[in-house]
Design a protein around this motif. Structure first.
Motif, PDB file in Angstrom:
ATOM      1  N   ARG A 118     -15.205   2.863  -2.770  1.00  0.00           N
ATOM      2  CA  ARG A 118     -14.406   3.771  -2.367  1.00  0.00           C
ATOM      3  C   ARG A 118     -13.136   3.812  -3.370  1.00  0.00           C
ATOM      4  N   ALA A 119     -13.064   3.079  -4.155  1.00  0.00           N
ATOM      5  CA  ALA A 119     -11.856   2.844  -5.083  1.00  0.00           C
ATOM      6  C   ALA A 119     -11.119   4.168  -5.698  1.00  0.00           C
ATOM      7  N   GLU A 120     -11.873   5.013  -5.864  1.00  0.00           N
ATOM      8  CA  GLU A 120     -11.095   6.517  -6.325  1.00  0.00           C
ATOM      9  C   GLU A 120     -10.657   7.199  -5.397  1.00  0.00           C
ATOM     10  N   ARG A 121     -11.403   7.311  -3.913  1.00  0.00           N
ATOM     11  CA  ARG A 121     -10.914   7.775  -2.798  1.00  0.00           C
ATOM     12  C   ARG A 121      -9.413   7.068  -2.244  1.00  0.00           C
ATOM     13  N   ILE A 122      -9.713   5.802  -2.234  1.00  0.00           N
ATOM     14  CA  ILE A 122      -8.290   5.129  -2.097  1.00  0.00           C
ATOM     15  C   ILE A 122      -7.294   5.196  -2.765  1.00  0.00           C
ATOM     16  N   ARG A 123      -7.569   5.182  -3.998  1.00  0.00           N
ATOM     17  CA  ARG A 123      -6.274   5.564  -4.956  1.00  0.00           C
ATOM     18  C   ARG A 123      -5.648   6.798  -4.829  1.00  0.00           C
ATOM     19  N   ALA A 124      -6.717   7.987  -4.525  1.00  0.00           N
ATOM     20  CA  ALA A 124      -5.993   9.030  -4.436  1.00  0.00           C
ATOM     21  C   ALA A 124      -5.338   9.236  -3.074  1.00  0.00           C
ATOM     22  N   HIS A 125      -5.804   8.829  -1.863  1.00  0.00           N
ATOM     23  CA  HIS A 125      -4.951   8.710  -0.856  1.00  0.00           C
ATOM     24  C   HIS A 125      -3.861   8.119  -0.627  1.00  0.00           C
ATOM     25  N   PHE A 126      -3.851   6.851  -1.217  1.00  0.00           N
ATOM     26  CA  PHE A 126      -2.433   6.164  -1.127  1.00  0.00           C
ATOM     27  C   PHE A 126      -1.415   6.786  -2.266  1.00  0.00           C
ATOM     28  N   THR A 127      -1.891   7.306  -3.331  1.00  0.00           N
ATOM     29  CA  THR A 127      -1.113   7.827  -4.305  1.00  0.00           C
ATOM     30  C   THR A 127      -0.560   9.190  -3.554  1.00  0.00           C
ATOM     31  N   ARG A 128      -1.268   9.969  -2.807  1.00  0.00           N
ATOM     32  CA  ARG A 128      -0.434  10.938  -1.964  1.00  0.00           C
ATOM     33  C   ARG A 128       0.358  10.354  -0.768  1.00  0.00           C
ATOM     34  N   CYS A 129      -0.038   9.385  -0.494  1.00  0.00           N
ATOM     35  CA  CYS A 129       0.714   8.849   0.887  1.00  0.00           C
ATOM     36  C   CYS A 129       2.352   8.435   0.134  1.00  0.00           C
ATOM     37  N   GLU A 169       4.112  -6.277   6.717  1.00  0.00           N
ATOM     38  CA  GLU A 169       3.062  -6.614   5.801  1.00  0.00           C
ATOM     39  C   GLU A 169       2.357  -5.610   5.017  1.00  0.00           C
ATOM     40  N   PRO A 170       2.051  -5.737   3.790  1.00  0.00           N
ATOM     41  CA  PRO A 170       1.786  -4.412   2.971  1.00  0.00           C
ATOM     42  C   PRO A 170       0.128  -4.120   3.330  1.00  0.00           C
ATOM     43  N   TRP A 171      -0.646  -5.233   3.717  1.00  0.00           N
ATOM     44  CA  TRP A 171      -1.922  -4.574   4.191  1.00  0.00           C
ATOM     45  C   TRP A 171      -1.936  -3.905   5.608  1.00  0.00           C
ATOM     46  N   GLU A 172      -1.119  -4.365   6.398  1.00  0.00           N
ATOM     47  CA  GLU A 172      -0.846  -3.591   7.628  1.00  0.00           C
ATOM     48  C   GLU A 172      -0.519  -2.135   7.589  1.00  0.00           C
ATOM     49  N   ILE A 173       0.386  -1.935   6.551  1.00  0.00           N
ATOM     50  CA  ILE A 173       0.691  -0.629   6.115  1.00  0.00           C
ATOM     51  C   ILE A 173      -0.646   0.147   5.676  1.00  0.00           C
ATOM     52  N   ALA A 174      -1.513  -0.589   4.763  1.00  0.00           N
ATOM     53  CA  ALA A 174      -2.499   0.033   4.307  1.00  0.00           C
ATOM     54  C   ALA A 174      -3.625   0.508   5.417  1.00  0.00           C
ATOM     55  N   SER A 175      -3.684  -0.561   6.615  1.00  0.00           N
ATOM     56  CA  SER A 175      -4.658  -0.172   7.645  1.00  0.00           C
ATOM     57  C   SER A 175      -3.998   0.983   8.314  1.00  0.00           C
ATOM     58  N   ARG A 176      -2.809   1.054   8.637  1.00  0.00           N
ATOM     59  CA  ARG A 176      -2.438   2.018   9.142  1.00  0.00           C
ATOM     60  C   ARG A 176      -2.469   3.540   8.767  1.00  0.00           C
ATOM     61  N   LEU A 177      -2.200   3.329   7.510  1.00  0.00           N
ATOM     62  CA  LEU A 177      -2.147   4.950   6.620  1.00  0.00           C
ATOM     63  C   LEU A 177      -3.588   5.275   6.245  1.00  0.00           C
ATOM     64  N   PRO A 189     -12.736  12.027   5.163  1.00  0.00           N
ATOM     65  CA  PRO A 189     -11.782  11.627   4.533  1.00  0.00           C
ATOM     66  C   PRO A 189     -10.668  10.775   5.246  1.00  0.00           C
ATOM     67  N   LEU A 190     -10.059   9.767   4.485  1.00  0.00           N
ATOM     68  CA  LEU A 190      -8.987   8.843   5.163  1.00  0.00           C
ATOM     69  C   LEU A 190      -7.926   9.917   5.737  1.00  0.00           C
ATOM     70  N   GLU A 191      -7.330   9.598   6.818  1.00  0.00           N
ATOM     71  CA  GLU A 191      -6.299  10.470   7.568  1.00  0.00           C
ATOM     72  C   GLU A 191      -4.981  10.476   6.629  1.00  0.00           C
ATOM     73  N   SER A 192      -4.422  11.850   6.853  1.00  0.00           N
ATOM     74  CA  SER A 192      -3.227  12.092   6.541  1.00  0.00           C
ATOM     75  C   SER A 192      -2.061  11.396   6.865  1.00  0.00           C
ATOM     76  N   VAL A 193      -1.118  11.391   6.136  1.00  0.00           N
ATOM     77  CA  VAL A 193       0.166  10.614   6.533  1.00  0.00           C
ATOM     78  C   VAL A 193       0.993  11.500   7.446  1.00  0.00           C
ATOM     79  N   THR A 194       1.100  11.280   8.803  1.00  0.00           N
ATOM     80  CA  THR A 194       2.003  11.971   9.641  1.00  0.00           C
ATOM     81  C   THR A 194       2.648  11.183  10.545  1.00  0.00           C
TER      82      THR A 194
END
Ligand SMILES: [Zn+2]
Length: 194
Positions: A118-129, A169-177, A189-194
């Motif tokens: 899922r690396a590419e999807r994760i990269r794209a999602h977190f870059t948007r976040c 905690e960085p990974w708790e942020i990753a879980s939440r987002l 898709p991973l959920e949007s940031v709102t």
């Protein structure tokens, strides 16, 4: 042993106060019992978790509220899974990582495979976040490989989050987002940031 921390109290207050939105329809969630009890393997030892269940007043869908130190369908704390991913990006294989973390090698291999898949999807999602959290953010430089780029996007997002909301905690942020779906097995898709 039940987890009774300020965070759960806060979730309860938000739930009862109608402050939590439905991820399906953006309606308001209300209390709806509890989900099945489960054991969570944490760095500090095993904890018994009994997640809250909520029901949407709009679409009547039910949702399990997981604390952000958890990923959906994973028995280990997200910080432990994150540590394995970081070690793997740094070049360590799944067997030594598993031995160090006291986890089953097959479990660790499963996390790493899912992250890589899922690396590419994760990269794209977190870059948007990251850009939502910090609109001033410049271009993100590629780190060199799929998993390294995905990890870098999570790290940049975590830094932007901490600058805005304070230490977490960085990974708790990753879980939440990721809505707990960082290592999910659906094509949703991973959920949007709102
Ligand atoms: Zn709904």
């Amino acid at each position: 042993m039940l987890i009774v921390g300020t965070e759960l109290v806060l979730v309860e207050a938000e739930l009862v106060g109608g402050l939590l939105g439905c991820p399906s329809c953006r309606g308001v969630l209300g209390p709806w019992g509890h989900a099945r009890e489960r054991v969570l393997r944490c760095r500090s030892g095993n904890r018994l978790l009994r997640p809250r269940r909520a029901r949407c007043r709009g679409c009547a869908g039910t949702h399990v509220l997981l604390p952000r130190l958890v990923l959906a369908r994973r028995q280990d704390e997200v910080a432990v899974i994150g540590e394995a991913i970081e070690a793997n990006v740094a070049g360590e294989g799944f067997r030594p990582i598993a031995a160090r973390l006291g986890a089953y090698p097959e479990t660790v291999r499963g996390w790493l495979r899912r992250f890589a898949g899922r690396a590419e999807r994760i990269r794209a999602h977190f870059t948007r976040c990251a850009v939502v959290l910090d609109p001033e953010l410049g271009a993100v430089m590629p780190a060199g490989s799929g998993i390294a780029d995905a990890l870098e996007a999570i790290a940049i997002t975590a830094r932007a989050w901490v600058l805005r909301f304070g230490p977490t905690e960085p990974w708790e942020i990753a879980s939440r987002l990721s809505g707990g779906l960082l290592l999910g097995n659906t094509n949703r898709p991973l959920e949007s940031v709102t």
